[in-house]
Design an enzyme around this catalytic site. Structure first.
Site, mmCIF file in Angstrom:
data_model
loop_
_atom_site.group_PDB
_atom_site.id
_atom_site.type_symbol
_atom_site.label_atom_id
_atom_site.label_comp_id
_atom_site.label_asym_id
_atom_site.label_seq_id
_atom_site.Cartn_x
_atom_site.Cartn_y
_atom_site.Cartn_z
ATOM 1 N N ASP A 30 34.010 -37.509 4.735
ATOM 2 C CA ASP A 30 35.081 -36.687 4.162
ATOM 3 C C ASP A 30 34.591 -35.927 2.930
ATOM 4 O O ASP A 30 33.713 -36.394 2.205
ATOM 5 C CB ASP A 30 36.243 -37.622 3.785
ATOM 6 N N ASN A 78 42.153 -32.782 14.026
ATOM 7 C CA ASN A 78 41.466 -31.645 13.405
ATOM 8 C C ASN A 78 41.766 -30.310 14.097
ATOM 9 O O ASN A 78 41.478 -29.242 13.554
ATOM 10 C CB ASN A 78 39.949 -31.875 13.358
HETATM 11 C C1 FPP Z 1 36.039 -33.887 6.675
HETATM 12 O O1 FPP Z 1 35.893 -33.123 5.510
HETATM 13 C C2 FPP Z 1 34.979 -33.542 7.601
HETATM 14 C C3 FPP Z 1 35.186 -33.068 8.866
HETATM 15 C C4 FPP Z 1 36.522 -32.849 9.432
HETATM 16 C C5 FPP Z 1 34.062 -32.698 9.716
HETATM 17 C C6 FPP Z 1 32.854 -33.566 9.571
HETATM 18 C C7 FPP Z 1 31.680 -32.808 10.010
HETATM 19 C C8 FPP Z 1 30.424 -32.941 9.519
HETATM 20 C C9 FPP Z 1 30.075 -33.928 8.504
HETATM 21 C C10 FPP Z 1 29.336 -32.086 9.959
HETATM 22 C C11 FPP Z 1 28.701 -32.575 11.221
HETATM 23 C C12 FPP Z 1 29.546 -32.103 12.299
HETATM 24 C C13 FPP Z 1 29.331 -32.263 13.613
HETATM 25 C C14 FPP Z 1 30.328 -31.672 14.513
HETATM 26 C C15 FPP Z 1 28.166 -32.958 14.197
HETATM 27 P P1 FPP Z 1 37.073 -32.146 5.119
HETATM 28 O O2 FPP Z 1 36.824 -30.824 5.734
HETATM 29 O O3 FPP Z 1 38.389 -32.727 5.505
HETATM 30 O O4 FPP Z 1 36.943 -32.077 3.578
HETATM 31 P P2 FPP Z 1 38.135 -31.903 2.531
HETATM 32 O O5 FPP Z 1 39.004 -33.126 2.667
HETATM 33 O O6 FPP Z 1 37.434 -31.845 1.222
HETATM 34 O O7 FPP Z 1 38.851 -30.646 2.871
#
Ligand code: FPP
Length: 255
Positions: A30, A78
């Site tokens: 996250d 998502n």
């Molecule tokens: C959550 O951070 C992260 C995700 C929804 C995607 C995770 C993806 C990766 C770590 C990259 C690798 C990906 C793949 C498909 C192999 P967030 O976007 O919710 O962060 P925030 O809470 O700060 O907005």
């Protein structure tokens, strides 16, 4: 290049090289968005750096001899994100498989994908099947990629399968056990996670491995996923090593 671990265990064998018998770590990656925002970058840039962090973690996990790592890469919720971000995450998965698969395979890592594949685009579905096929006989670490995954969806699908077996007269409802439910989950055959790490300060499970995490230890850290490096990972493992797991029983010395 991913280094082979010093201590290699065969499937089904307990990894004795890690403190507390640690075999399986689940990771909720996250904070990509916040990491990017703090730098005046786009959210997608955060995900791009998140992929670098994932690569780093896979290499480290293999090097230290972990048996299973499950990464929450795209949740069934998502899809509610803006279309551009969803498309970017799909493209990132493609990039990850296309660019990293040979290195992962060479490191003797087996890939397992959990989540609902039916609603994925056929090209992506095939990519995931190909990755699993290529690595199916590997005997090193298993990398479980949770993609289009949500525990409620997983459990719902498992219940439907069991209900069909009841309807067909193959099983009697009173004979259904927790183990039978576990065998219908996407994670069938994979031991429950010992430790679940969530980065970026949020303290919740967000529909990740809810059945499997019944007795998992949790580790939450403030650092955003793109900043999560080997030092942070080792810190989480050291914290886990100090935990006492009782699985609903009593402390060893109280017995
Ligand atoms: C959550 O951070 C992260 C995700 C929804 C995607 C995770 C993806 C990766 C770590 C990259 C690798 C990906 C793949 C498909 C192999 P967030 O976007 O919710 O962060 P925030 O809470 O700060 O907005």
């Amino acid at each position: 290049m991913i280094a082979k671990p010093d201590v290699v265990t065969e499937p089904g064998q307990k990894a004795t090289c890690l403190p507390g018998g640690l075999r399986h770590v689940g990771v909720i990656m996250d904070g990509n968005g916040r990491w990017a925002q703090a730098r005046g970058l786009s959210r997608t840039e955060g995900h791009r750096h998140g992929l670098d962090s994932l690569r780093r973690m896979i290499r480290h996990s293999v090097a230290i001899g972990l048996r299973f790592v499950t990464v929450y890469s795209f949740s069934s919720e998502n899809w509610n994100r803006p279309e551009t971000e969803v498309s970017f995450l799909m493209a990132l998965l493609r990039r990850f498989v296309q660019r990293d698969l040979s290195e992962i395979h060479q490191a003797n890592v087996k890939i397992r994908v959990i989540g609902d594949r039916e609603t994925l685009e056929p090209g992506i579905r095939q990519l995931l099947v190909d990755a699993e096929e290529l690595t199916r006989d590997n005997t090193g670490m298993t990398l479980v990629v949770a993609f289009n995954y949500g525990s409620r969806d997983e459990i719902t699908r498992a219940v439907r399968t069991l209900a069909k077996k009841v309807e067909a007269g193959q099983i009697n409802p009173v004979d259904i056990t927790g183990d039978m439910i576990g065998e219908e989950l996407d994670t069938a055959g994979i031991p429950d996670p010992d430790l679940i790490i969530r980065t970026s300060g949020e303290m919740r499970l967000s529909n990740f491995l809810m059945w499997q995490a019944a007795y998992s230890e949790f580790y939450f850290c403030q650092c955003h996923w793109p900043d999560f490096d080997e030092v942070e990972f080792d810190r989480a493992l050291a914290d886990y090593a100090g935990r006492e797991r009782r699985f609903g029983g009593l402390k060893a010395k109280a017995l």
